[in-house]
Design an enzyme around this catalytic site. Structure first.
Site, PDB file in Angstrom:
ATOM      1  N   ASN A  71     -11.091  76.090  50.604  1.00 29.41           N
ATOM      2  CA  ASN A  71     -10.507  74.842  51.090  1.00 29.41           C
ATOM      3  C   ASN A  71     -10.088  75.094  52.530  1.00 29.41           C
ATOM      4  O   ASN A  71      -9.065  75.705  52.794  1.00 29.41           O
ATOM      5  CB  ASN A  71      -9.300  74.466  50.216  1.00 29.41           C
ATOM      6  N   GLY A  99      -0.081  78.630  50.629  1.00 34.96           N
ATOM      7  CA  GLY A  99       0.165  78.962  52.031  1.00 34.96           C
ATOM      8  C   GLY A  99       1.455  79.734  52.256  1.00 34.96           C
ATOM      9  O   GLY A  99       1.897  79.897  53.393  1.00 34.96           O
ATOM     10  N   GLU A 145      -2.793  74.790  41.124  1.00 35.57           N
ATOM     11  CA  GLU A 145      -2.227  75.337  42.348  1.00 35.57           C
ATOM     12  C   GLU A 145      -0.719  75.084  42.364  1.00 35.57           C
ATOM     13  O   GLU A 145      -0.288  73.978  42.722  1.00 35.57           O
ATOM     14  CB  GLU A 145      -2.852  74.672  43.568  1.00 35.57           C
ATOM     15  N   GLU A 165      -1.262  68.680  48.990  1.00 36.99           N
ATOM     16  CA  GLU A 165      -0.966  68.166  50.337  1.00 36.99           C
ATOM     17  C   GLU A 165      -1.269  66.672  50.418  1.00 36.99           C
ATOM     18  O   GLU A 165      -0.587  65.932  51.126  1.00 36.99           O
ATOM     19  CB  GLU A 165      -1.755  68.980  51.382  1.00 36.99           C
ATOM     20  N   LYS A 185      -9.163  73.011  54.656  1.00 34.01           N
ATOM     21  CA  LYS A 185      -8.128  72.066  55.104  1.00 34.01           C
ATOM     22  C   LYS A 185      -8.510  71.502  56.481  1.00 34.01           C
ATOM     23  O   LYS A 185      -9.689  71.330  56.756  1.00 34.01           O
ATOM     24  CB  LYS A 185      -6.748  72.730  55.094  1.00 34.01           C
ATOM     25  N   SER A 207      -2.222  81.165  47.666  1.00 35.45           N
ATOM     26  CA  SER A 207      -2.157  82.528  48.213  1.00 35.45           C
ATOM     27  C   SER A 207      -3.031  83.522  47.450  1.00 35.45           C
ATOM     28  O   SER A 207      -2.695  84.689  47.327  1.00 35.45           O
ATOM     29  CB  SER A 207      -0.704  83.019  48.270  1.00 35.45           C
ATOM     30  N   HIS A 256      -5.226  67.131  45.781  1.00 36.77           N
ATOM     31  CA  HIS A 256      -4.589  68.325  46.332  1.00 36.77           C
ATOM     32  C   HIS A 256      -3.108  68.039  46.594  1.00 36.77           C
ATOM     33  O   HIS A 256      -2.752  66.922  46.983  1.00 36.77           O
ATOM     34  CB  HIS A 256      -5.294  68.751  47.625  1.00 36.77           C
TER      35      HIS A 256
HETATM   36  P1  PGA Z   1      -3.751  78.981  50.222  1.00 33.67           P
HETATM   37  O1  PGA Z   1      -4.152  77.456  49.893  1.00 33.67           O
HETATM   38  O2  PGA Z   1      -4.817  79.843  49.608  1.00 33.67           O
HETATM   39  O3  PGA Z   1      -3.722  79.060  51.716  1.00 33.67           O
HETATM   40  O4  PGA Z   1      -2.414  79.221  49.592  1.00 33.67           O
HETATM   41  C1  PGA Z   1      -4.720  77.093  48.675  1.00 33.67           C
HETATM   42  C2  PGA Z   1      -4.986  75.608  48.641  1.00 33.67           C
HETATM   43  O5  PGA Z   1      -4.145  74.830  49.155  1.00 33.67           O
HETATM   44  O6  PGA Z   1      -6.013  75.148  48.130  1.00 33.67           O
END
Ligand code: PGA
Length: 253
Positions: free
Chosen positions: A10, A174, A168, A99, A12, A214, A97
């Site tokens: 992803n 993140g 997630e 976000e 983003k 992460s 997601h």
């Molecule tokens: P990350 O993000 O691996 O940077 O924690 C995962 C995601 O949001 O899909």
């Protein structure tokens, strides 16, 4: 158990189109050949979809959009429909997601409508769920995830063949704070049990459930060793070809 093992990136809102194409080419040229049953998907920004798809043409790497609108077409300035994404030759879309839920007000009903639209357009959906830190701290993670899963209630068993779930935990995204392998396994088993209640044991056993938050080259193998963790949705570490390839290799073992 013949469900697919999947490593999805992803990206983003990162990389220019040129950088994205270069990253896709680096992956293509340096990735090990994928055995049957292992899939790699790159979730990229809208302008990158077609050029990245062209860059990986002829390989088994699939490309995903990171969102879509629930309507097919119309006066929705700035939006992109699932039909448009599918029509551009793209096979997957990431929906729900955290976000999108957090910053763009996407709640279950909207995510549900988007999922229906995406499936109707012929896309495979990477459907994201996961609890916030306060829910985890008050031990309410299962009820939050169960509530998010109600967005799938409109689907039938046949449609579920085109759904990949991604658990997630928001507190792990993140932050560098990964869920432990035990926490991931517990939640994945819970999700699979919920799918069995909704769609039957066969669908539950056949649905891939990815872990995200992460996940990196250092912890992927331990997470993927859990019986209900079928792969990963990788944010930060998917932007570095070397790390992403290590995660793919971890999923091939
Ligand atoms: P990350 O993000 O691996 O940077 O924690 C995962 C995601 O949001 O899909």
């Amino acid at each position: 158990m013949n469900r697919k093992k999947i490593v999805a990136g992803n990206w983003k809102m990162n990389t220019t189109v040129q950088e994205g194409v270069r990253l896709a080419e680096t992956l293509k040229n340096n990735m090990p050949a994928l055995p049957a049953g292992v899939n790699v998907v790159l979730g990229v920004p809208y302008p990158h979809l077609v050029p990245v798809q062209s860059a990986v043409q002829g390989t088994s790497i699939a490309v995903a959009a990171q969102n879509c609108h629930q309507e097919t077409a119309g006066a929705y300035t700035g939006e992109v429909s699932a039909t448009m994404i599918a029509g551009a030759g793209i096979s997957h879309v990431i929906l729900g997601h955290s976000e999108r839920r957090q910053y763009f007000g996407e709640e279950n009903t909207m995510v549900s409508k988007k999922t229906e639209a995406a499936l109707k357009a012929g896309l495979t959906v990477i459907f994201c769920i996961g609890e916030q830190l306060d829910a985890r701290e008050s031990n309410n993670q299962e009820s939050v995830v169960a509530d998010q899963l109600t967005a799938l209630d409109i689907l039938d068993a046949a449609q579920m063949q085109h759904i990949i779930l991604a658990y997630e935990p928001v507190w792990a995204i993140g932050t560098g704070k990964t869920a432990t392998a035990t926490q991931a396994q517990e939640m994945h088993a819970f999700i699979r049990a919920e799918l069995a209640k909704k769609f039957g044991n066969e669908v539950a056993a056949a649905t891939s459930i990815l872990y995200g938050g992460s996940c990196n080259a250092g912890n992927a193998a331990e997470l993927f060793a859990q019986p209900d963790v079928d792969g990963g949705l990788i944010g930060g570490a998917s932007l570095k070809a070397e790390d992403f390839i290590k995660i793919i290799e971890a999923r091939m073992n």
